[in-house]
Design a protein around this motif. Structure first.
Motif, mmCIF file in Angstrom:
data_model
loop_
_atom_site.group_PDB
_atom_site.id
_atom_site.type_symbol
_atom_site.label_atom_id
_atom_site.label_comp_id
_atom_site.label_asym_id
_atom_site.label_seq_id
_atom_site.Cartn_x
_atom_site.Cartn_y
_atom_site.Cartn_z
ATOM 1 N N ILE A 9 0.762 -1.242 0.143
ATOM 2 C CA ILE A 9 0.105 0.092 0.019
ATOM 3 C C ILE A 9 0.869 1.008 0.058
ATOM 4 N N GLN A 10 2.090 1.357 0.914
ATOM 5 C CA GLN A 10 2.817 2.193 0.894
ATOM 6 C C GLN A 10 3.495 2.665 -0.192
ATOM 7 N N GLY A 11 3.841 1.532 -1.112
ATOM 8 C CA GLY A 11 4.575 1.753 -2.557
ATOM 9 C C GLY A 11 3.662 2.371 -3.611
ATOM 10 N N GLN A 12 2.273 2.123 -3.227
ATOM 11 C CA GLN A 12 1.561 2.752 -4.231
ATOM 12 C C GLN A 12 1.467 4.230 -4.382
ATOM 13 N N TRP A 13 1.599 4.759 -2.974
ATOM 14 C CA TRP A 13 1.427 6.174 -2.729
ATOM 15 C C TRP A 13 2.816 7.022 -3.149
ATOM 16 N N PRO A 14 2.675 8.015 -3.661
ATOM 17 C CA PRO A 14 3.745 8.786 -4.397
ATOM 18 C C PRO A 14 4.538 9.625 -3.119
ATOM 19 N N ASP A 15 5.800 9.629 -3.131
ATOM 20 C CA ASP A 15 6.471 10.272 -1.919
ATOM 21 C C ASP A 15 6.254 11.621 -1.790
ATOM 22 N N ILE A 16 6.815 12.104 -0.817
ATOM 23 C CA ILE A 16 6.758 13.753 -0.634
ATOM 24 C C ILE A 16 6.997 14.435 -1.878
ATOM 25 N N ALA A 17 8.492 14.222 -2.113
ATOM 26 C CA ALA A 17 9.030 15.015 -3.302
ATOM 27 C C ALA A 17 8.132 14.925 -4.617
ATOM 28 N N THR A 18 7.491 13.897 -4.875
ATOM 29 C CA THR A 18 6.726 13.920 -6.164
ATOM 30 C C THR A 18 5.470 14.772 -5.819
ATOM 31 N N VAL A 19 4.836 14.549 -4.634
ATOM 32 C CA VAL A 19 3.592 15.573 -4.481
ATOM 33 C C VAL A 19 4.008 17.004 -4.497
ATOM 34 N N ASN A 20 5.202 17.087 -3.995
ATOM 35 C CA ASN A 20 5.467 18.654 -3.929
ATOM 36 C C ASN A 20 5.609 19.033 -5.453
ATOM 37 N N SER A 21 6.233 18.384 -6.291
ATOM 38 C CA SER A 21 6.307 18.801 -7.673
ATOM 39 C C SER A 21 5.316 18.917 -8.393
ATOM 40 N N TRP A 22 4.081 18.032 -8.016
ATOM 41 C CA TRP A 22 2.738 17.962 -8.445
ATOM 42 C C TRP A 22 2.022 19.435 -8.226
ATOM 43 N N LEU A 23 2.548 19.888 -6.795
ATOM 44 C CA LEU A 23 1.785 21.198 -6.278
ATOM 45 C C LEU A 23 2.375 22.351 -6.961
ATOM 46 N N LEU A 24 3.745 22.297 -7.443
ATOM 47 C CA LEU A 24 4.484 23.231 -8.267
ATOM 48 C C LEU A 24 3.865 23.340 -9.566
ATOM 49 N N ILE A 25 3.505 22.124 -10.273
ATOM 50 C CA ILE A 25 2.798 22.113 -11.386
ATOM 51 C C ILE A 25 1.561 23.064 -11.278
ATOM 52 N N LEU A 26 0.741 22.582 -10.456
ATOM 53 C CA LEU A 26 -0.394 23.302 -10.032
ATOM 54 C C LEU A 26 -0.241 24.549 -9.795
ATOM 55 N N LEU A 27 0.588 25.173 -9.289
ATOM 56 C CA LEU A 27 0.972 26.464 -9.003
ATOM 57 C C LEU A 27 1.291 27.356 -10.159
ATOM 58 N N ALA A 28 2.082 26.585 -10.927
ATOM 59 C CA ALA A 28 2.207 27.505 -12.207
ATOM 60 C C ALA A 28 1.036 27.478 -13.180
ATOM 61 N N PHE A 29 -0.029 26.741 -12.938
ATOM 62 C CA PHE A 29 -1.249 26.843 -13.755
ATOM 63 C C PHE A 29 -2.215 28.097 -13.186
ATOM 64 N N THR A 30 -2.157 28.111 -11.654
ATOM 65 C CA THR A 30 -3.295 28.839 -10.977
ATOM 66 C C THR A 30 -2.608 30.221 -10.492
ATOM 67 N N PHE A 31 -1.376 30.416 -10.533
ATOM 68 C CA PHE A 31 -1.065 31.598 -9.572
ATOM 69 C C PHE A 31 -1.340 33.027 -10.205
ATOM 70 N N MET A 32 -1.618 32.912 -11.846
ATOM 71 C CA MET A 32 -2.146 34.190 -12.319
ATOM 72 C C MET A 32 -3.823 34.301 -12.137
ATOM 73 N N ASP A 33 -4.276 33.507 -11.403
ATOM 74 C CA ASP A 33 -5.823 33.294 -11.280
ATOM 75 C C ASP A 33 -6.067 33.841 -9.949
ATOM 76 N N SER A 34 -5.494 33.462 -9.247
ATOM 77 C CA SER A 34 -5.803 33.725 -7.753
ATOM 78 C C SER A 34 -4.518 34.091 -6.722
ATOM 79 N N ILE A 35 -4.577 35.213 -5.910
ATOM 80 C CA ILE A 35 -3.717 35.521 -4.956
ATOM 81 C C ILE A 35 -3.528 34.444 -3.907
#
Length: 414
Positions: A9-35
């Motif tokens: 089960i643990q092996g199926q979950w992404p590690d923190i580094a990967t989750v953080n990188s996904w959040l950075l992708i989301l930040l790149a997509f949203t920062f112009m829309d909302s402070i």
């Protein structure tokens, strides 16, 4: 048996580094829309970064990076400036704005090299969405809903004002040119599509009111011509000159928005004493007052938080009629702003940040090397027209692309 199942089960979950990188992708997509969304995502990234640990490894990854060190020095200067500050309330406001630059070393260790195309694509798609909304409002296909934060229907820049929208659009257009002409993996159909999108987005640039965005677009376009004809001088100079000499007059003649804004700017600058509270008139007066403040405090400035109270004193003596009932938080020029706050020391620290970017550019072998030059050129130009170093959107763009472009060269090459 339970231990084996738990491990699976643990092996199926992404590690923190990967989750953080996904959040950075989301930040790149949203920062112009909302402070708010941008701040929340940046906070989550920082929390996960701390929770992840591995600080020794992270420190080793950034300790010799001059861009990361320049960001730390920039924020450190604002803390140092507290030593000769008396207005602590305004100093706290400034620190809240500039403290975000400490996220540059953090983001450099959050980035995943395999996700670099996704960060750039997310940013581009967010701007494509904004341009689509802008056209829809301009063509009256879509009403100017309150959610878009539009102050004027005649200036259809959704979520952000033209002061932000046009400069960011200008850099997006440069990235499109880079992708179409300099990024070899892009297929021919995508190159053609990219050119079509470039024209559509480029026209929108001159349907909106952001004068600095239009100026920096022409600067970046000229820079790109030199980068395309690398190693040559006369040919790109003539082409760049021809492009500017064609686009600028054409925009003035065919775009009522551009014509009105240029005429208004010229009139307000020429008549700043008669109309001191006009947009450009107030900017002229802010610069004149700021120059006097610099003359009085040339070495160390007035400190991190004393700009506002010192400006009120100087303005009352020089231009008491220039009063909108409030004092702006900066003189609409980053270089003047840093000199007012920190004197020559402030200008040196800001200059070191540009030096760090250019130094990493010179020794880079990254495919993104042309962008590494365009990025500081872009900020060098727009810093003359507003307090963009304190602006949420331009700060987030600086954090995102700056971290991506000037991370260690191995990541960029891969």
């Amino acid at each position: 048996m339970k231990n084996i199942s738990l491990a699976r089960i643990q092996g199926q979950w992404p590690d923190i580094a990967t989750v953080n990188s996904w959040l950075l992708i989301l930040l790149a997509f949203t920062f112009m829309d909302s402070i708010a969304i941008g701040n929340i995502l940046l906070t989550l990234i920082l929390i996960l970064w701390v929770f992840e640990g591995n600080f020794s490894e992270k420190f080793q990854a950034i300790r010799y990076n001059p861009f990361a060190l320049a960001a730390v020095a920039f924020v450190g200067l604002h803390f140092l400036g507290l030593l000769w500050t008396s207005d602590w309330e305004f100093a706290a406001f400034i620190l809240k704005k500039e403290f975000k630059y400490l996220m540059i070393p953090v983001l450099m260790t959050v980035l995943k090299r395999e996700h670099i195309p996704y960060y750039l694509l997310a940013f581009f798609l967010s701007m494509l969405l904004l341009v689509g909304i802008s056209y829809s409002i301009y063509l009256e296909i879509m009403p100017p809903y309150a959610i878009f934060g539009l102050e004027k229907v005649e200036d259809p820049t959704p979520f952000v004002g033209h002061i932000v929208y046009n400069p960011v659009l200008a850099f997006t257009l440069y990235l499109l040119l880079y992708a179409v002409f300099l990024w070899k993996p892009l297929s021919l159909p995508l190159k053609v599509l990219g050119l079509v999108v470039f024209v559509i987005m480029g026209v929108d640039m001159f349907l909106t009111q952001g004068r600095m965005g239009q100026v920096v677009f022409l600067v970046l376009l000229s820079l790109f011509v030199f980068q395309f004809y690398q190693g040559k001088l006369l040919k790109p100079a003539l082409i760049a000159l021809a492009l500017v000499a064609t686009i600028a007059p054409a925009a003035y003649v065919f775009s009522p928005v551009v014509q009105d804004r240029v005429n208004l700017a010229v009139y307000e600058v020429q008549n700043y004493e008669q109309e001191p509270n006009s947009s450009m008139g107030l900017r002229v007066i802010m610069l004149l007052n700021s120059f006097e403040m610099i003359q009085e405090n040339p070495l160390l400035g007035v400190g991190t938080g004393d700009y506002r109270q010192e400006y009120i004193k100087v303005n009352q003596e020089n231009f008491p009629e220039a009063d909108r009932g409030e004092v702006l938080n900066h003189p609409h020029n980053v270089y003047v702003q840093e000199m007012v706050q920190f004197g020559v020391l402030g200008l040196l620290v800001l200059g070191y940040m540009f030096y760090a970017m250019l130094s990493l550019y010179r020794r880079s072998t990254s495919p993104l090397r042309p962008v590494m030059l365009a990025f500081p050129v872009f900020y060098f130009v727009i810093f003359f027209s507003d307090g963009y170093i304190m602006d949420h959107y331009l700060t987030f763009l600086f954090l995102l692309l700056g971290s991506l472009l000037y991370v260690d060269d191995q990541r960029s090459r891969d």
